[in-house]
Scaffold this active site. Sequence first.
Site, PDB file in Angstrom:
ATOM      1  N   ARG A 163     -14.823 -30.547  38.346  1.00 13.78           N
ATOM      2  CA  ARG A 163     -15.071 -30.541  39.796  1.00 13.78           C
ATOM      3  C   ARG A 163     -14.812 -29.152  40.386  1.00 13.78           C
ATOM      4  O   ARG A 163     -14.270 -29.020  41.497  1.00 13.78           O
ATOM      5  CB  ARG A 163     -14.200 -31.578  40.522  1.00 13.78           C
ATOM      6  CG  ARG A 163     -14.328 -32.977  40.014  1.00 13.78           C
ATOM      7  CD  ARG A 163     -15.676 -33.615  40.293  1.00 13.78           C
ATOM      8  NE  ARG A 163     -15.671 -34.984  39.835  1.00 13.78           N
ATOM      9  CZ  ARG A 163     -16.082 -35.370  38.627  1.00 13.78           C
ATOM     10  NH1 ARG A 163     -16.579 -34.478  37.772  1.00 13.78           N
ATOM     11  NH2 ARG A 163     -16.025 -36.633  38.286  1.00 13.78           N
ATOM     12  N   SER A 237     -14.325 -39.651  46.305  1.00 13.35           N
ATOM     13  CA  SER A 237     -12.943 -39.380  45.870  1.00 13.35           C
ATOM     14  C   SER A 237     -12.350 -38.274  46.731  1.00 13.35           C
ATOM     15  O   SER A 237     -12.921 -37.185  46.798  1.00 13.35           O
ATOM     16  CB  SER A 237     -12.928 -38.913  44.420  1.00 13.35           C
ATOM     17  OG  SER A 237     -13.602 -39.834  43.612  1.00 13.35           O
ATOM     18  N   GLU A 333     -10.105 -32.885  46.616  1.00 13.52           N
ATOM     19  CA  GLU A 333     -11.432 -32.503  46.117  1.00 13.52           C
ATOM     20  C   GLU A 333     -12.356 -32.193  47.305  1.00 13.52           C
ATOM     21  O   GLU A 333     -13.195 -31.303  47.237  1.00 13.52           O
ATOM     22  CB  GLU A 333     -12.013 -33.669  45.300  1.00 13.52           C
ATOM     23  CG  GLU A 333     -13.386 -33.387  44.753  1.00 13.52           C
ATOM     24  CD  GLU A 333     -13.937 -34.544  43.917  1.00 13.52           C
ATOM     25  OE1 GLU A 333     -13.291 -34.930  42.926  1.00 13.52           O
ATOM     26  OE2 GLU A 333     -15.005 -35.055  44.280  1.00 13.52           O
TER      27      GLU A 333
HETATM   28  P1  FAD Z   1     -21.791 -31.012  51.534  1.00 10.60           P
HETATM   29  O1  FAD Z   1     -20.740 -32.025  51.805  1.00 10.60           O
HETATM   30  O2  FAD Z   1     -22.791 -30.769  52.581  1.00 10.60           O
HETATM   31  O3  FAD Z   1     -21.091 -29.651  51.126  1.00 10.60           O
HETATM   32  C1  FAD Z   1     -20.026 -29.632  50.223  1.00 10.60           C
HETATM   33  C2  FAD Z   1     -19.551 -28.185  50.057  1.00 10.60           C
HETATM   34  O4  FAD Z   1     -20.565 -27.414  49.444  1.00 10.60           O
HETATM   35  C3  FAD Z   1     -19.240 -27.499  51.391  1.00 10.60           C
HETATM   36  O5  FAD Z   1     -18.192 -26.599  51.179  1.00 10.60           O
HETATM   37  C4  FAD Z   1     -20.542 -26.755  51.693  1.00 10.60           C
HETATM   38  O6  FAD Z   1     -20.346 -25.623  52.514  1.00 10.60           O
HETATM   39  C5  FAD Z   1     -21.004 -26.357  50.310  1.00 10.60           C
HETATM   40  N1  FAD Z   1     -22.463 -26.292  50.186  1.00 10.60           N
HETATM   41  C6  FAD Z   1     -23.330 -27.339  50.344  1.00 10.60           C
HETATM   42  N2  FAD Z   1     -24.585 -26.919  50.097  1.00 10.60           N
HETATM   43  C7  FAD Z   1     -24.500 -25.603  49.792  1.00 10.60           C
HETATM   44  C8  FAD Z   1     -25.463 -24.607  49.462  1.00 10.60           C
HETATM   45  N3  FAD Z   1     -26.759 -24.895  49.397  1.00 10.60           N
HETATM   46  N4  FAD Z   1     -25.035 -23.339  49.223  1.00 10.60           N
HETATM   47  C9  FAD Z   1     -23.714 -23.037  49.296  1.00 10.60           C
HETATM   48  N5  FAD Z   1     -22.768 -23.926  49.612  1.00 10.60           N
HETATM   49  C10 FAD Z   1     -23.158 -25.201  49.860  1.00 10.60           C
HETATM   50  N6  FAD Z   1     -19.093 -36.241  43.726  1.00 10.60           N
HETATM   51  C11 FAD Z   1     -19.104 -36.199  42.365  1.00 10.60           C
HETATM   52  O7  FAD Z   1     -18.951 -35.120  41.769  1.00 10.60           O
HETATM   53  N7  FAD Z   1     -19.275 -37.327  41.622  1.00 10.60           N
HETATM   54  C12 FAD Z   1     -19.452 -38.536  42.199  1.00 10.60           C
HETATM   55  O8  FAD Z   1     -19.607 -39.516  41.495  1.00 10.60           O
HETATM   56  C13 FAD Z   1     -19.425 -38.628  43.617  1.00 10.60           C
HETATM   57  N8  FAD Z   1     -19.549 -39.825  44.244  1.00 10.60           N
HETATM   58  C14 FAD Z   1     -19.496 -39.888  45.606  1.00 10.60           C
HETATM   59  C15 FAD Z   1     -19.620 -41.143  46.212  1.00 10.60           C
HETATM   60  C16 FAD Z   1     -19.577 -41.263  47.589  1.00 10.60           C
HETATM   61  C17 FAD Z   1     -19.700 -42.615  48.238  1.00 10.60           C
HETATM   62  C18 FAD Z   1     -19.449 -40.089  48.379  1.00 10.60           C
HETATM   63  C19 FAD Z   1     -19.453 -40.178  49.881  1.00 10.60           C
HETATM   64  C20 FAD Z   1     -19.309 -38.838  47.782  1.00 10.60           C
HETATM   65  C21 FAD Z   1     -19.334 -38.734  46.380  1.00 10.60           C
HETATM   66  N9  FAD Z   1     -19.199 -37.494  45.726  1.00 10.60           N
HETATM   67  C22 FAD Z   1     -19.242 -37.425  44.358  1.00 10.60           C
HETATM   68  C23 FAD Z   1     -18.982 -36.265  46.500  1.00 10.60           C
HETATM   69  C24 FAD Z   1     -20.303 -35.603  47.010  1.00 10.60           C
HETATM   70  O9  FAD Z   1     -21.318 -36.546  47.132  1.00 10.60           O
HETATM   71  C25 FAD Z   1     -20.787 -34.491  46.080  1.00 10.60           C
HETATM   72  O10 FAD Z   1     -19.805 -33.500  45.960  1.00 10.60           O
HETATM   73  C26 FAD Z   1     -22.094 -33.853  46.579  1.00 10.60           C
HETATM   74  O11 FAD Z   1     -22.559 -32.909  45.654  1.00 10.60           O
HETATM   75  C27 FAD Z   1     -21.947 -33.171  47.927  1.00 10.60           C
HETATM   76  O12 FAD Z   1     -23.239 -32.838  48.364  1.00 10.60           O
HETATM   77  P2  FAD Z   1     -23.564 -32.525  49.879  1.00 10.60           P
HETATM   78  O13 FAD Z   1     -24.945 -32.015  49.946  1.00 10.60           O
HETATM   79  O14 FAD Z   1     -23.253 -33.708  50.714  1.00 10.60           O
HETATM   80  O15 FAD Z   1     -22.512 -31.366  50.152  1.00 10.60           O
HETATM   81  P1  NAP Z   2     -13.209 -45.356  36.755  1.00 10.09           P
HETATM   82  O1  NAP Z   2     -14.382 -45.602  35.874  1.00 10.09           O
HETATM   83  O2  NAP Z   2     -12.444 -46.501  37.323  1.00 10.09           O
HETATM   84  O3  NAP Z   2     -12.163 -44.402  36.007  1.00 10.09           O
HETATM   85  C1  NAP Z   2     -11.028 -43.878  36.691  1.00 10.09           C
HETATM   86  C2  NAP Z   2     -10.865 -42.424  36.311  1.00 10.09           C
HETATM   87  O4  NAP Z   2     -10.511 -42.342  34.925  1.00 10.09           O
HETATM   88  C3  NAP Z   2     -12.155 -41.698  36.489  1.00 10.09           C
HETATM   89  O5  NAP Z   2     -12.110 -40.977  37.663  1.00 10.09           O
HETATM   90  C4  NAP Z   2     -12.347 -40.901  35.214  1.00 10.09           C
HETATM   91  O6  NAP Z   2     -12.291 -39.520  35.379  1.00 10.09           O
HETATM   92  C5  NAP Z   2     -11.293 -41.395  34.245  1.00 10.09           C
HETATM   93  N1  NAP Z   2     -11.999 -42.019  33.102  1.00 10.09           N
HETATM   94  C6  NAP Z   2     -12.376 -43.315  32.971  1.00 10.09           C
HETATM   95  N2  NAP Z   2     -12.947 -43.522  31.765  1.00 10.09           N
HETATM   96  C7  NAP Z   2     -12.945 -42.334  31.135  1.00 10.09           C
HETATM   97  C8  NAP Z   2     -13.400 -41.898  29.869  1.00 10.09           C
HETATM   98  N3  NAP Z   2     -13.970 -42.737  28.996  1.00 10.09           N
HETATM   99  N4  NAP Z   2     -13.243 -40.600  29.549  1.00 10.09           N
HETATM  100  C9  NAP Z   2     -12.676 -39.739  30.402  1.00 10.09           C
HETATM  101  N5  NAP Z   2     -12.234 -40.095  31.626  1.00 10.09           N
HETATM  102  C10 NAP Z   2     -12.350 -41.373  31.989  1.00 10.09           C
HETATM  103  O7  NAP Z   2     -13.650 -44.372  37.957  1.00 10.09           O
HETATM  104  P2  NAP Z   2     -14.410 -44.668  39.300  1.00 10.09           P
HETATM  105  O8  NAP Z   2     -13.550 -44.221  40.404  1.00 10.09           O
HETATM  106  O9  NAP Z   2     -15.004 -46.024  39.327  1.00 10.09           O
HETATM  107  O10 NAP Z   2     -15.602 -43.624  39.208  1.00 10.09           O
HETATM  108  C11 NAP Z   2     -16.569 -43.731  38.208  1.00 10.09           C
HETATM  109  C12 NAP Z   2     -17.172 -42.367  37.953  1.00 10.09           C
HETATM  110  O11 NAP Z   2     -17.794 -41.876  39.126  1.00 10.09           O
HETATM  111  C13 NAP Z   2     -16.127 -41.318  37.576  1.00 10.09           C
HETATM  112  O12 NAP Z   2     -16.708 -40.427  36.654  1.00 10.09           O
HETATM  113  C14 NAP Z   2     -15.833 -40.615  38.865  1.00 10.09           C
HETATM  114  O13 NAP Z   2     -15.430 -39.269  38.683  1.00 10.09           O
HETATM  115  C15 NAP Z   2     -17.178 -40.695  39.576  1.00 10.09           C
HETATM  116  N6  NAP Z   2     -16.986 -40.759  41.028  1.00 10.09           N
HETATM  117  C16 NAP Z   2     -16.706 -39.600  41.672  1.00 10.09           C
HETATM  118  C17 NAP Z   2     -16.542 -39.588  43.043  1.00 10.09           C
HETATM  119  C18 NAP Z   2     -16.289 -38.292  43.768  1.00 10.09           C
HETATM  120  O14 NAP Z   2     -16.355 -38.275  44.975  1.00 10.09           O
HETATM  121  N7  NAP Z   2     -16.004 -37.224  43.068  1.00 10.09           N
HETATM  122  C19 NAP Z   2     -16.623 -40.769  43.765  1.00 10.09           C
HETATM  123  C20 NAP Z   2     -16.882 -41.941  43.073  1.00 10.09           C
HETATM  124  C21 NAP Z   2     -17.060 -41.927  41.702  1.00 10.09           C
HETATM  125  P3  NAP Z   2     -13.594 -38.651  35.756  1.00 10.09           P
HETATM  126  O15 NAP Z   2     -13.560 -38.570  37.236  1.00 10.09           O
HETATM  127  O16 NAP Z   2     -13.329 -37.368  35.119  1.00 10.09           O
HETATM  128  O17 NAP Z   2     -14.829 -39.298  35.243  1.00 10.09           O
END
Ligand code: FAD
Ligand code: NAP
Length: 337
Positions: A163, A237, A333
Amino acid sequence: MEIKYNISLKPYNTFGIDAEAKAFVSIAAEDSLTEAVSLIPEKEPLLVLGGGSNVLFTRHFNGWVLKNEIPGIEVKKENENNIWVEAGAGVNWHQFVLYCIEKGWAGLENLSLIPGCVGASPMQNIGAYGVEIKDVFEYLEAYSLHEKTFVTFSATDCKFGYRESVFKKELKNRFVITRVCFRLSKKPFFHTTYGSIQQELETMGVTELTIKAISDAVIRIRQGKLPDPAVTGNAGSFFKNPEIDTNHYLELKYRYPELPGYPASMGRTKVPAGWLIEKAGWKGYREGDAGVHDRQALVLVNYGQANGEQIYAISEKIMNSVLEKFGVELEREVNIY
Ligand code: FAD
Ligand code: NAP
């Protein structure tokens, strides 16, 4: 180019926070980006927004917001095994994933239903269900706000981590990402070992594995577990999953045998932050309209009229309590403004 002044950012962030931007411009092409940047007075803060799904506004934004809406999906080259596909930064991420799946291009299916835009995907090397964009990333194009030129970044230049990328660290606020190119596969390698994907595929009765089936499974799991931002404000998250020293993990595991842990780099172990937060008693916690989701403790929510300061204050309390109980320091994050 239309510049709007003192506008509410509520429709532009998935937390639904009613913060104001001093100036707001939509950017639909590279030339409108360079023009907008040239209009911004020196020292005035600038924020690039995609879908606003990874930001928390704790105050009004006293500067310019550039809403990135650069469109377009283009095949750059292909060979027998791979296809290189470039997308504009403003393309909706999930729509892009679905487009690739429909074409039979594999690599992004585990990243289905992540909100936001393509341009933000490299910012934190988005990841889910065992896949991160660094696995399929080829290059990105970005506009340097200092040099006023376009620059191409390779995967190495982006310094992707868990991340993380160079754009969240040493190059923070220095570049606007305009296009991203992915190296997708014509011969898929399926990632189904992670978490509940296999189980979900069985529930769905899938007998022949396809990238579409994996995408559908991921969508079903996510819909069952995560709050829909269109209904309840959130940014996914709120904290990263901490990677702690393995000795520390083993001590905790002795006290809490059910604590999950996953091997991470350099003798460290990744611990689910959601587990720690839940165990510390925060799941379902609510203070006014700000709270912790009742099905996923890693997600902070806005039930309606919460402001960013209230959500931030809860995150602070959670961090203190997890540190006190487990000796683990959580890191946010979500990008705080
Ligand atoms: P924004 O929120 O608009 O921006 C995020 C940051 O990036 C800000 O600092 C912004 O200034 C910068 N930025 C955006 N676009 C640009 C650009 N073009 N150039 C330079 N800087 C820029 N994330 C995960 O990694 N995995 C997930 O599974 C995941 N699940 C999510 C589930 C839900 C329900 C929600 C609400 C969020 C989740 N996220 C997840 C977080 C988020 O969706 C991601 O990080 C996504 O990539 C953000 O995109 P955005 O366009 O909304 O970014
Ligand atoms: P989950 O499957 O309940 O697992 C909980 C956490 O344990 C995860 O965040 C994951 O880390 C780790 N994990 C589980 N199984 C794993 C494996 N086999 N190997 C390594 N790490 C493992 O998680 P969840 O919250 O439902 O989310 C599912 C996936 O979607 C995850 O990958 C999570 O990162 C992603 N997610 C991200 C966001 C966001 O905003 N960043 C929001 C929702 C979901 P990792 O995060 O490294 O995978």
